[in-house]
Design a protein around this motif. Sequence first.
Motif, PDB file in Angstrom:
ATOM      1  N   ARG A  30      -2.578   0.038  12.240  1.00 40.92           N
ATOM      2  CA  ARG A  30      -3.029   1.420  12.453  1.00 40.92           C
ATOM      3  C   ARG A  30      -1.884   2.298  12.956  1.00 40.92           C
ATOM      4  O   ARG A  30      -1.703   3.426  12.502  1.00 40.92           O
ATOM      5  CB  ARG A  30      -4.167   1.442  13.471  1.00 40.92           C
ATOM      6  CG  ARG A  30      -4.698   2.845  13.761  1.00 40.92           C
ATOM      7  CD  ARG A  30      -5.485   2.905  15.046  1.00 40.92           C
ATOM      8  NE  ARG A  30      -4.660   2.522  16.203  1.00 40.92           N
ATOM      9  CZ  ARG A  30      -5.108   2.486  17.457  1.00 40.92           C
ATOM     10  NH1 ARG A  30      -6.373   2.785  17.696  1.00 40.92           N
ATOM     11  NH2 ARG A  30      -4.317   2.135  18.444  1.00 40.92           N
ATOM     12  N   ASP A  31      -1.103   1.754  13.888  1.00 41.06           N
ATOM     13  CA  ASP A  31      -0.027   2.551  14.480  1.00 41.06           C
ATOM     14  C   ASP A  31       1.100   2.855  13.494  1.00 41.06           C
ATOM     15  O   ASP A  31       1.932   3.725  13.746  1.00 41.06           O
ATOM     16  CB  ASP A  31       0.539   1.828  15.717  1.00 41.06           C
ATOM     17  CG  ASP A  31      -0.450   1.823  16.877  1.00 41.06           C
ATOM     18  OD1 ASP A  31      -1.451   2.566  16.811  1.00 41.06           O
ATOM     19  OD2 ASP A  31      -0.227   1.063  17.844  1.00 41.06           O
ATOM     20  N   GLN A  32       1.133   2.121  12.374  1.00 44.45           N
ATOM     21  CA  GLN A  32       2.134   2.409  11.339  1.00 44.45           C
ATOM     22  C   GLN A  32       1.764   3.647  10.531  1.00 44.45           C
ATOM     23  O   GLN A  32       2.551   4.116   9.703  1.00 44.45           O
ATOM     24  CB  GLN A  32       2.283   1.221  10.400  1.00 44.45           C
ATOM     25  CG  GLN A  32       2.937   0.003  11.039  1.00 44.45           C
ATOM     26  CD  GLN A  32       2.984  -1.176  10.083  1.00 44.45           C
ATOM     27  OE1 GLN A  32       3.200  -1.011   8.890  1.00 44.45           O
ATOM     28  NE2 GLN A  32       2.775  -2.375  10.598  1.00 44.45           N
ATOM     29  N   GLY A  33       0.561   4.157  10.765  1.00 46.99           N
ATOM     30  CA  GLY A  33       0.134   5.360  10.060  1.00 46.99           C
ATOM     31  C   GLY A  33      -0.306   5.112   8.637  1.00 46.99           C
ATOM     32  O   GLY A  33      -0.271   6.022   7.805  1.00 46.99           O
ATOM     33  N   LEU A  34      -0.736   3.886   8.338  1.00 49.60           N
ATOM     34  CA  LEU A  34      -1.185   3.569   6.980  1.00 49.60           C
ATOM     35  C   LEU A  34      -2.564   4.185   6.728  1.00 49.60           C
ATOM     36  O   LEU A  34      -3.255   4.600   7.649  1.00 49.60           O
ATOM     37  CB  LEU A  34      -1.246   2.053   6.796  1.00 49.60           C
ATOM     38  CG  LEU A  34       0.080   1.300   7.019  1.00 49.60           C
ATOM     39  CD1 LEU A  34      -0.112  -0.190   6.809  1.00 49.60           C
ATOM     40  CD2 LEU A  34       1.162   1.833   6.090  1.00 49.60           C
ATOM     41  N   GLU A  77      -5.530   0.886   3.422  1.00 50.57           N
ATOM     42  CA  GLU A  77      -4.526  -0.133   3.738  1.00 50.57           C
ATOM     43  C   GLU A  77      -4.856  -0.857   5.040  1.00 50.57           C
ATOM     44  O   GLU A  77      -4.474  -2.015   5.229  1.00 50.57           O
ATOM     45  CB  GLU A  77      -3.145   0.523   3.820  1.00 50.57           C
ATOM     46  CG  GLU A  77      -2.641   1.029   2.482  1.00 50.57           C
ATOM     47  CD  GLU A  77      -1.448   1.973   2.602  1.00 50.57           C
ATOM     48  OE1 GLU A  77      -0.612   1.969   1.679  1.00 50.57           O
ATOM     49  OE2 GLU A  77      -1.362   2.724   3.595  1.00 50.57           O
ATOM     50  N   GLN A  78      -5.597  -0.200   5.921  1.00 48.93           N
ATOM     51  CA  GLN A  78      -5.978  -0.834   7.179  1.00 48.93           C
ATOM     52  C   GLN A  78      -7.108  -1.841   7.003  1.00 48.93           C
ATOM     53  O   GLN A  78      -7.309  -2.706   7.858  1.00 48.93           O
ATOM     54  CB  GLN A  78      -6.439   0.222   8.184  1.00 48.93           C
ATOM     55  CG  GLN A  78      -5.348   1.130   8.719  1.00 48.93           C
ATOM     56  CD  GLN A  78      -5.899   2.141   9.704  1.00 48.93           C
ATOM     57  OE1 GLN A  78      -6.701   1.809  10.570  1.00 48.93           O
ATOM     58  NE2 GLN A  78      -5.475   3.386   9.566  1.00 48.93           N
ATOM     59  N   ALA A  79      -7.838  -1.742   5.911  1.00 49.88           N
ATOM     60  CA  ALA A  79      -9.040  -2.554   5.739  1.00 49.88           C
ATOM     61  C   ALA A  79      -8.756  -4.047   5.813  1.00 49.88           C
ATOM     62  O   ALA A  79      -9.554  -4.816   6.363  1.00 49.88           O
ATOM     63  CB  ALA A  79      -9.720  -2.219   4.412  1.00 49.88           C
ATOM     64  N   GLY A  80      -7.615  -4.488   5.283  1.00 51.53           N
ATOM     65  CA  GLY A  80      -7.283  -5.918   5.311  1.00 51.53           C
ATOM     66  C   GLY A  80      -7.182  -6.448   6.724  1.00 51.53           C
ATOM     67  O   GLY A  80      -7.736  -7.512   7.049  1.00 51.53           O
ATOM     68  N   SER A  81      -6.485  -5.719   7.597  1.00 56.07           N
ATOM     69  CA  SER A  81      -6.338  -6.176   8.985  1.00 56.07           C
ATOM     70  C   SER A  81      -7.666  -6.088   9.726  1.00 56.07           C
ATOM     71  O   SER A  81      -7.952  -6.921  10.598  1.00 56.07           O
ATOM     72  CB  SER A  81      -5.261  -5.364   9.712  1.00 56.07           C
ATOM     73  OG  SER A  81      -5.625  -4.007   9.813  1.00 56.07           O
ATOM     74  N   LEU A  90     -10.818   4.706   0.066  1.00 55.07           N
ATOM     75  CA  LEU A  90     -12.054   4.246   0.698  1.00 55.07           C
ATOM     76  C   LEU A  90     -11.721   3.227   1.783  1.00 55.07           C
ATOM     77  O   LEU A  90     -10.683   2.563   1.736  1.00 55.07           O
ATOM     78  CB  LEU A  90     -12.977   3.617  -0.344  1.00 55.07           C
ATOM     79  CG  LEU A  90     -13.441   4.524  -1.483  1.00 55.07           C
ATOM     80  CD1 LEU A  90     -14.357   3.742  -2.423  1.00 55.07           C
ATOM     81  CD2 LEU A  90     -14.129   5.774  -0.961  1.00 55.07           C
ATOM     82  N   PHE A  91     -12.603   3.121   2.765  1.00 55.39           N
ATOM     83  CA  PHE A  91     -12.444   2.125   3.823  1.00 55.39           C
ATOM     84  C   PHE A  91     -13.342   0.954   3.461  1.00 55.39           C
ATOM     85  O   PHE A  91     -14.550   0.991   3.661  1.00 55.39           O
ATOM     86  CB  PHE A  91     -12.836   2.711   5.178  1.00 55.39           C
ATOM     87  CG  PHE A  91     -12.614   1.763   6.325  1.00 55.39           C
ATOM     88  CD1 PHE A  91     -11.337   1.428   6.721  1.00 55.39           C
ATOM     89  CD2 PHE A  91     -13.686   1.216   7.010  1.00 55.39           C
ATOM     90  CE1 PHE A  91     -11.120   0.551   7.783  1.00 55.39           C
ATOM     91  CE2 PHE A  91     -13.482   0.355   8.067  1.00 55.39           C
ATOM     92  CZ  PHE A  91     -12.205   0.023   8.462  1.00 55.39           C
ATOM     93  N   GLU A  92     -12.728  -0.098   2.899  1.00 54.30           N
ATOM     94  CA  GLU A  92     -13.512  -1.204   2.351  1.00 54.30           C
ATOM     95  C   GLU A  92     -13.382  -2.450   3.213  1.00 54.30           C
ATOM     96  O   GLU A  92     -13.008  -3.521   2.735  1.00 54.30           O
ATOM     97  CB  GLU A  92     -13.088  -1.478   0.916  1.00 54.30           C
ATOM     98  CG  GLU A  92     -13.336  -0.276   0.012  1.00 54.30           C
ATOM     99  CD  GLU A  92     -12.873  -0.480  -1.411  1.00 54.30           C
ATOM    100  OE1 GLU A  92     -13.626  -0.130  -2.326  1.00 54.30           O
ATOM    101  OE2 GLU A  92     -11.760  -0.981  -1.604  1.00 54.30           O
ATOM    102  N   ALA A  93     -13.712  -2.290   4.492  1.00 52.87           N
ATOM    103  CA  ALA A  93     -13.732  -3.428   5.405  1.00 52.87           C
ATOM    104  C   ALA A  93     -15.173  -3.883   5.580  1.00 52.87           C
ATOM    105  O   ALA A  93     -16.102  -3.080   5.522  1.00 52.87           O
ATOM    106  CB  ALA A  93     -13.128  -3.054   6.751  1.00 52.87           C
ATOM    107  N   THR A  94     -15.357  -5.176   5.789  1.00 52.45           N
ATOM    108  CA  THR A  94     -16.690  -5.739   5.954  1.00 52.45           C
ATOM    109  C   THR A  94     -17.018  -5.853   7.436  1.00 52.45           C
ATOM    110  O   THR A  94     -16.235  -6.415   8.193  1.00 52.45           O
ATOM    111  CB  THR A  94     -16.774  -7.139   5.306  1.00 52.45           C
ATOM    112  OG1 THR A  94     -16.404  -7.031   3.934  1.00 52.45           O
ATOM    113  CG2 THR A  94     -18.183  -7.704   5.414  1.00 52.45           C
TER     114      THR A  94
END
Length: 200
Positions: free
Chosen positions: A81-85, A89-93, A171-175
């Motif tokens: 998140r702090d990388q500004g992605l 791109e944040q969804a994987g983490s 899109l934010f595709e986190a489960t």
Amino acid sequence: MTVVAVVVVVAVVLIGWAAAVVRRLRRSEATLAASRHLLETELTRRYAQTDGLVSAARAAGMDSAVVAPLAGARSLAIGVRDQGLTLGEQAGSENALSVALHRVIIEALHEPKHKNDWTIQRPVLDLQVTEERIAGAARVYNDHAARINVLVGKVPAGAVARILGVHRAPLFEATPVALDIADPDEPGVETVPAGEGAAV
């Protein structure tokens, strides 16, 4: 009607249409930004509450093989998140954090020495509420992102969007993590993930 009059009418219509598209794009951008802010606020709350759960689990003597991956996944999610992605791109983490969180919660809810320990159960309950809020915030964000993507992809509205610098929104595709408080060994109990198993 003279040619000049026709040209004027067409120009007025085009200007009116362009102005309407600009207003719609600006409203969509503002709404998307607000929904992203809400989602990020809930994710930040999740990081803080996860830290509390890690501390409580360690203090209660929970197996470090279960707790350590959660601490690592939290640090990774914060770093990404702090990388500004983008949220996409944040969804994987965030998914990695959900997996690690699920493992600790299962241990906390079903291990006899932890299931009645309020110092662990309290952060678990807090996270349950937060996970539900994240799922809701993600749905709202994704709905607005999908709408702006449709608008940007339309012809000729897409040309106006490009001029304004409006691009497709990821899109934010986190489960969401399944915060199931039922005992899996109890007959007749079916485990259902938060959000009915669908990605948010």
